[in-house]
Design a protein around this motif. Structure first.
Motif, PDB file in Angstrom:
ATOM      1  N   ASP A  82     -20.534  -6.795  10.897  1.00 21.89           N
ATOM      2  CA  ASP A  82     -21.326  -7.335  12.002  1.00 21.89           C
ATOM      3  C   ASP A  82     -21.708  -6.221  12.979  1.00 21.89           C
ATOM      4  O   ASP A  82     -21.531  -6.351  14.193  1.00 21.89           O
TER       5      ASP A  82
ATOM      6  N   LYS B 220     -24.022  -4.435  15.229  1.00 21.70           N
ATOM      7  CA  LYS B 220     -25.202  -4.766  16.027  1.00 21.70           C
ATOM      8  C   LYS B 220     -24.976  -4.183  17.423  1.00 21.70           C
ATOM      9  O   LYS B 220     -23.831  -3.868  17.797  1.00 21.70           O
TER      10      LYS B 220
ATOM     11  N   VAL C  68     -30.045  -0.911  13.734  1.00 18.57           N
ATOM     12  CA  VAL C  68     -29.718  -0.535  15.117  1.00 18.57           C
ATOM     13  C   VAL C  68     -30.535   0.692  15.526  1.00 18.57           C
ATOM     14  O   VAL C  68     -31.100   0.735  16.625  1.00 18.57           O
TER      15      VAL C  68
ATOM     16  N   TYR D  69     -26.634  -2.713  23.488  1.00 18.43           N
ATOM     17  CA  TYR D  69     -27.753  -3.651  23.658  1.00 18.43           C
ATOM     18  C   TYR D  69     -28.399  -3.460  25.031  1.00 18.43           C
ATOM     19  O   TYR D  69     -29.626  -3.439  25.156  1.00 18.43           O
TER      20      TYR D  69
ATOM     21  N   TYR E  31     -30.746 -10.578  12.264  1.00 21.09           N
ATOM     22  CA  TYR E  31     -31.611  -9.403  12.375  1.00 21.09           C
ATOM     23  C   TYR E  31     -31.019  -8.178  11.687  1.00 21.09           C
ATOM     24  O   TYR E  31     -31.758  -7.288  11.250  1.00 21.09           O
ATOM     25  N   TYR E  32     -29.703  -8.110  11.595  1.00 22.53           N
ATOM     26  CA  TYR E  32     -29.039  -6.880  11.156  1.00 22.53           C
ATOM     27  C   TYR E  32     -28.407  -6.978   9.773  1.00 22.53           C
ATOM     28  O   TYR E  32     -27.925  -5.984   9.243  1.00 22.53           O
TER      29      TYR E  32
ATOM     30  N   ASP F 196     -24.731  -5.401  20.323  1.00 25.25           N
ATOM     31  CA  ASP F 196     -23.800  -6.152  21.177  1.00 25.25           C
ATOM     32  C   ASP F 196     -22.344  -5.803  20.890  1.00 25.25           C
ATOM     33  O   ASP F 196     -21.470  -6.037  21.740  1.00 25.25           O
ATOM     34  N   ASN F 197     -22.053  -5.281  19.691  1.00 28.22           N
ATOM     35  CA  ASN F 197     -20.678  -4.944  19.299  1.00 28.22           C
ATOM     36  C   ASN F 197     -20.393  -3.449  19.416  1.00 28.22           C
ATOM     37  O   ASN F 197     -19.396  -2.965  18.894  1.00 28.22           O
TER      38      ASN F 197
ATOM     39  N   PRO G  56     -36.609  -5.185  16.367  1.00 29.75           N
ATOM     40  CA  PRO G  56     -36.072  -5.064  15.010  1.00 29.75           C
ATOM     41  C   PRO G  56     -37.182  -4.955  13.977  1.00 29.75           C
ATOM     42  O   PRO G  56     -38.315  -5.398  14.216  1.00 29.75           O
TER      43      PRO G  56
ATOM     44  N   SER H 231     -27.129  -2.183   8.447  1.00 35.68           N
ATOM     45  CA  SER H 231     -27.088  -2.697   9.822  1.00 35.68           C
ATOM     46  C   SER H 231     -27.237  -1.577  10.838  1.00 35.68           C
ATOM     47  O   SER H 231     -27.956  -1.723  11.841  1.00 35.68           O
TER      48      SER H 231
ATOM     49  N   GLY I  49     -22.427 -11.998   9.325  1.00 34.35           N
ATOM     50  CA  GLY I  49     -23.251 -11.051  10.048  1.00 34.35           C
ATOM     51  C   GLY I  49     -24.239 -11.743  10.961  1.00 34.35           C
ATOM     52  O   GLY I  49     -24.177 -12.957  11.162  1.00 34.35           O
ATOM     53  N   THR I  50     -25.163 -10.970  11.511  1.00 37.05           N
ATOM     54  CA  THR I  50     -26.167 -11.463  12.439  1.00 37.05           C
ATOM     55  C   THR I  50     -27.539 -11.295  11.799  1.00 37.05           C
ATOM     56  O   THR I  50     -27.843 -10.209  11.286  1.00 37.05           O
TER      57      THR I  50
END
Length: 276
Positions: A134, A136, A197, A98, A173-174, A138-139, A206, A193, A170-171
């Motif tokens: 999940d 994304k 990304v 991110y 946006y993804y 950030d992960n 996104p 997802s 999940g998140t």
């Protein structure tokens, strides 16, 4: 604060380096190996939802099954008390994908390198029948040598006997459309997802967005994948072709991890001059 059982073993507590919904992440030091690790401490008292408790139980089992792999955060130890669970993990750099996406000079070759490493990790998960759920920026972490590593398996699960699972996980946006629709889904939700990304890496935003989670879900369900010319004029046709095959509403036509790895844009390392 490290548990007594952990203290009696081989790790020394250092500084806090992160904080999440259910606890903190600290750096710990092992004098025996002269190495530092991350300690993820989960406060079980915050897990009121049965699903969260199930994820807590699954996370160390899944990470142990997947370790070691060069593109997945490795688990080394686990300690449990009445109130906490502590996982000893790879210590990654403080910057996630991110943070790197926010930099304006992310080239196609660099994006292709990141995507190849991400999908290599996903292919490993999928071979074991595990879906992350999940994926994304950030992960997605990096070790001290700059290798990409998938982390945070708190939402991960095994595919059932039918090769599917369910649940809105999940998140926004993804998340893939079949998840939003409440249908049983398979490991290809991770590919959707990962495609989002990749889109974010190339566009800085996104493909589906809204002011609220509900508006984002509606945009995901519409699934109108667009490539605005002012943003994508310098993005290659090969990259856009791969995006269409990853962010594909038809799950039967959506690429698998192995197909992504065989795509020309990945095989050529993002080095392409063809433009739409």
């Amino acid at each position: 604060m490290l548990s007594e059982s952990l203290k009696k073993n081989k790790y020394q507590a250092c500084e806090e380096i992160g904080r999440g919904r259910f606890g903190v992440i600290s750096r710990v030091f092992c004098p025996m190996t002269q190495s530092s690790f991350a300690c993820k401490t989960i406060d079980k008292r915050l897990l009121s939802d049965p699903t969260d408790r199930e994820c807590l139980e699954n996370e160390p089992k899944i990470m142990t099954l997947l370790s070691p792999h060069s593109n997945i955060v490795q688990i080394y130890d686990m300690f449990e008390t009445e109130d906490t669970v502590q996982l000893i993990l790879d210590l990654c750099q403080p910057l996630t994908l991110y943070d790197l996406i926010l930099q304006p000079d992310l080239s196609e070759p660099k994006a292709a390198s990141y995507m190849q490493q991400l999908v290599l990790g996903l292919a490993h998960c999928h071979r074991f029948g595990i879906v992350h759920r999940d994926i994304k920026p950030d992960n997605i972490f990096f070790d001290s040598r700059g290798n990409l590593k998938i982390g945070d398996f708190g939402s991960a699960t095994w595919l059932g006997e039918l090769g599917t699972v369910d649940g809105l996980v999940g998140t926004p946006y993804y998340v893939a459309p079949e998840v939003v629709m409440g249908r049983p889904y398979n490991e290809k939700v991770d590919i959707w997802s990962a495609g989002v990304v990749l889109y974010v890496m190339l566009a800085g935003a996104p493909p589906f967005f809204g002011e609220t989670a509900e508006e984002i879900f509606e945009a995901v369900l519409r699934g109108n994948l667009r490539f605005p010319s002012r943003i994508f004029r310098s993005v290659s046709a090969d990259a856009k072709d791969l995006l269409r095959k990853m962010i594909c509403r038809d799950v039967s036509r959506r690429f698998s991890a192995e197909q992504v790895l065989r795509h020309p844009w990945i095989l050529n390392g993002g080095q392409t001059i063809s433009m739409d």
